[in-house]
Design an enzyme around this catalytic site. Structure first.
Site, PDB file in Angstrom:
ATOM      1  N   TYR A   1      52.079  17.150  54.121  1.00 35.91           N
ATOM      2  CA  TYR A   1      53.114  17.564  55.026  1.00 35.91           C
ATOM      3  C   TYR A   1      53.623  16.093  55.619  1.00 35.91           C
ATOM      4  CZ  TYR A   1      49.588  21.275  54.518  1.00 35.91           C
ATOM      5  OH  TYR A   1      48.660  22.289  53.963  1.00 35.91           O
TER       6      TYR A   1
ATOM      7  N   CYS B   1      47.856  26.041  55.391  1.00 34.35           N
ATOM      8  CA  CYS B   1      48.755  24.717  55.639  1.00 34.35           C
ATOM      9  C   CYS B   1      48.712  24.413  57.197  1.00 34.35           C
ATOM     10  CB  CYS B   1      50.040  24.882  55.146  1.00 34.35           C
ATOM     11  SG  CYS B   1      49.913  25.048  53.175  1.00 34.35           S
TER      12      CYS B   1
ATOM     13  N   CYS C   1      51.575  28.277  53.892  1.00 35.38           N
ATOM     14  CA  CYS C   1      50.849  29.399  54.151  1.00 35.38           C
ATOM     15  C   CYS C   1      49.898  29.225  55.349  1.00 35.38           C
ATOM     16  CB  CYS C   1      49.652  29.480  52.929  1.00 35.38           C
ATOM     17  SG  CYS C   1      48.860  28.223  52.913  1.00 35.38           S
TER      18      CYS C   1
ATOM     19  N   CYS D   1      51.264  52.006  26.780  1.00 28.35           N
ATOM     20  CA  CYS D   1      52.483  51.057  27.621  1.00 28.35           C
ATOM     21  C   CYS D   1      52.318  52.043  28.993  1.00 28.35           C
ATOM     22  CB  CYS D   1      53.647  50.935  27.054  1.00 28.35           C
ATOM     23  SG  CYS D   1      54.310  52.872  26.580  1.00 28.35           S
ATOM     24  N   CYS D   2      51.924  53.309  28.817  1.00 25.50           N
ATOM     25  CA  CYS D   2      52.038  53.851  30.058  1.00 25.50           C
ATOM     26  C   CYS D   2      50.826  53.656  31.055  1.00 25.50           C
ATOM     27  CB  CYS D   2      52.144  55.566  29.784  1.00 25.50           C
ATOM     28  SG  CYS D   2      53.468  56.096  28.896  1.00 25.50           S
TER      29      CYS D   2
ATOM     30  N   CYS E   1      67.955  11.552  30.529  1.00 24.10           N
ATOM     31  CA  CYS E   1      68.157  12.915  30.229  1.00 24.10           C
ATOM     32  C   CYS E   1      69.604  13.419  30.063  1.00 24.10           C
ATOM     33  CB  CYS E   1      67.843  13.684  31.673  1.00 24.10           C
ATOM     34  SG  CYS E   1      67.748  15.343  31.513  1.00 24.10           S
TER      35      CYS E   1
ATOM     36  N   CYS F   1      67.410  15.075  27.276  1.00 27.00           N
ATOM     37  CA  CYS F   1      67.255  16.657  27.581  1.00 27.00           C
ATOM     38  C   CYS F   1      68.754  17.383  27.315  1.00 27.00           C
ATOM     39  CB  CYS F   1      67.227  16.982  29.137  1.00 27.00           C
ATOM     40  SG  CYS F   1      65.778  15.805  29.933  1.00 27.00           S
TER      41      CYS F   1
ATOM     42  N   MET G   1      54.835  23.252  54.651  1.00 28.56           N
ATOM     43  CA  MET G   1      53.780  24.228  54.835  1.00 28.56           C
ATOM     44  C   MET G   1      54.413  25.384  54.086  1.00 28.56           C
ATOM     45  SD  MET G   1      52.836  24.011  58.942  1.00 28.56           S
ATOM     46  CE  MET G   1      54.347  24.113  59.710  1.00 28.56           C
TER      47      MET G   1
END
Length: 559
Positions: A69, A20, A17, A556-557, A134, A139, A15
């Protein structure tokens, strides 16, 4: 019937939220005999239900059937559900809750999960050393050598005036020796040492073969298993090209142990492995030619992404030919010769080595699957259902051997899921709705969610925002503005549905987009979040703003 007391608390995993919580409550209330179900706090993962004569099995099945779940614990007078065991005969054989054939990420994740749940697991491994692709040939060695190539390349390729230096040379043998030392260290630390102190996990060196639905044979010994997991991984698919076997070739399984650098590497293929290695070898001093059968590299991605990457690779001197049909390969002394049709013309390409990166194939040969009606396709990939079961309910599959999402992190996810489904007789479904991925070229290619073609196929009305890295202050300051950031949102809901990134270290931007997609964070909320100035992550905010504004005209401001 195994009944529950009048009121009991259940621990529910998965779960995230309030939505959920509603789904869990709905599933619990649908069970016969349940009179009430509540989730007071989804963050704590606890549900409370009341009822009489409720079958515990039905509760477990109802939660598992949601596909997301699972019941992870009980708080009442009754014990948690025992593992799903088969009444195996007392024949003197060793017996485990889970026997895993294979020794990579999926195998270790499954064995560790089984031990965590209170069971015993055996890992049967042959072929690659423990740790699988891997850590041994994927990797770990590729990324450390990619970084070595980057260091060598940056020594003489940067955009800062007043700094003059270059690499004094590459000792390729020292680089691969250091790489192999790292591989050995991580194999020991992250695999062997992790399970060495776990009395519930046994490692057996040998070739496993399934001889009955609950029995595996290895080294002449037969071992009983309540459940079996096939996690044998995948290896390079070598196409049937005339003369290739006789000429000889290298793959990712042999390239990182070479003592001498290839003078001219011819790479067959144009996907993740092909492009990462092409650039790595080029940056360490090899001449590199890439031969790709399709009309573009990265065939699963849109042309703007693939074509932009090709441009950057070609800028570094890598030759990339697409639409290639290879006719034959032969050797002339120390030279390998590839004869191919390129753009309708017969061409001859000469080099010192051939690197085969034309895809993968599942390692399912010799496992005895045919006797049980378990299917593998023409590439040897194993067929499983959404709970990772084969056509036999106690035989599972996980990892690269499935031929989908061949990443170490998805293999670990599948190993965990398969072990839990096996041990608890659950049918939790795998979920790849939000799966981030990366191609470790430079600039990196990273993606999550949908692109334009996928959104159209799904019938989603979408908007696209694309900003070039020249509009990201961090990239400007670093004097490396290669690439772009592209976001897709649902035009009706403002939900982010996809991201594609081509940028130096662009993968570091990926998880913000992934989390936004998974948890339904609106684009407006991404814009409202503070993003520190002169960080690469600010690029996500700027791309989000660019859905509705021209960021080239903003200070940018004001962002």
């Amino acid at each position: 019937m195994n009944t529950m007391e009048e009121r009991v608390e259940i621990e529910i995993g998965g779960m995230t939220c309030t939505g959920c919580a509603r789904h869990v409550i709905q599933a619990l209330k649908a069970v016969d005999g349940v009179t009430d179900a509540r989730v007071a706090d989804w963050k704590a993962g606890r549900a409370t239900l009341t009822g009489e004569g409720v079958d515990r099995e039905k509760i477990l099945e109802a939660v598992a059937a949601t596909g997301k779940y699972r019941v992870t614990g009980w708080h009442g007078n009754e014990e948690a559900k025992p593992p799903a065991r088969v009444n195996l005969p007392d024949n003197g054989l060793r017996c485990y809750d889970l026997v895993v054939i294979g020794g990579g990420s999926a195998a270790f994740a499954a064995a560790l999960k089984t031990s965590e749940l209170g069971g015993r697991a055996a890992i049967i491994n042959e072929g690659l050393p423990i740790g699988g692709t891997c850590v041994n040939v994927g990797c770990v060695p590729s990324k450390t050598m990619i970084r070595a190539g980057e260091v060598n390349h940056r020594a003489s390729h940067h955009r800062f005036k007043g700094i003059s230096f270059k690499s004094e040379g590459v000792d390729f043998g020292q680089i691969t020796a250091q790489t192999q030392a790292l591989v050995a260290d991580l194999r020991q630390q992250k695999y062997l040492d992790v399970v060495s102190s776990d009395p519930n996990i046994t490692i057996i060196n040998g070739r496993g073969r399934i001889v009955a639905e609950h029995r595996v044979e290895v080294n002449g010994e037969r071992i009983d298993a309540n459940n079996i997991l096939i996690a044998t991984g995948a290896s390079t698919f070598v196409p049937a090209i005339e003369g290739l076997e006789e000429t000889g070739y290298i793959t990712n399984e042999t390239a990182y142990a070479l003592s001498e650098r290839p003078k001219h590497l011819i790479v067959l293929g144009g996907s993740f492995i092909a492009l990462e290695n092409a650039q790595m070898f080029a940056r360490l001093g090899s001449k590199v030619t890439v031969l790709q059968r399709s009309a573009q590299v990265l065939t699963g991605e849109a042309g703007d992404l693939a074509n932009a990457l090709v441009g950057y690779l070609e800028d570094e001197g890598i030759e990339i030919k697409t639409g290639v049909t290879i006719k034959s390969v032969h050797r002339e002394g120390n030279v390998v010769v590839v004869v191919a049709m390129v753009d309708g013309e017969l061409k001859t390409i000469r080099g010192s080595h051939i690197f085969v990166a034309t895809g993968r194939r599942g390692n399912t040969a010799g496992l005895g699957l045919e006797a049980f009606g378990i299917e593998a396709d023409s590439r040897g990939y194993l067929a499983v259902d959404e709970s990772l079961r084969t056509t036999r309910p106690h035989i599972f599959g996980a990892g690269d051997v499935l031929g989908e999402n061949q990443f170490v992190y998805t293999a670990a996810y599948e190993g965990n899921l398969a072990a839990e489904n096996a041990f608890r007789a659950f049918h939790l479904k795998r979920d790849y709705n939000v799966l981030p991925w990366v191609v470790f070229t430079d600039p990196q290619v990273a993606g999550v969610g949908l692109d334009e073609r996928q959104a159209e196929a799904a019938g989603i009305e979408y908007d696209v925002s694309t900003i070039r890295m020249e509009h990201v202050p961090r990239a400007i300051a670093a004097r490396d503005t290669r690439g772009f950031i592209k976001l897709l949102r649902d035009a009706n809901s403002d939900q982010l549905i996809g991201a594609r990134i081509l940028a130096p270290e662009g993968s570091e931007l990926l998880m913000e987009a992934a989390l936004a997609i998974k948890y339904g964070i609106p684009v407006a909320e991404l814009i409202a979040m503070f993003h520190p100035y002169l960080t690469l992550s600010e690029g996500i905010k700027l791309a989000a703003i660019a859905f509705d504004k021209d960021v080239s005209r903003l200070s940018c401001c004001t962002v």
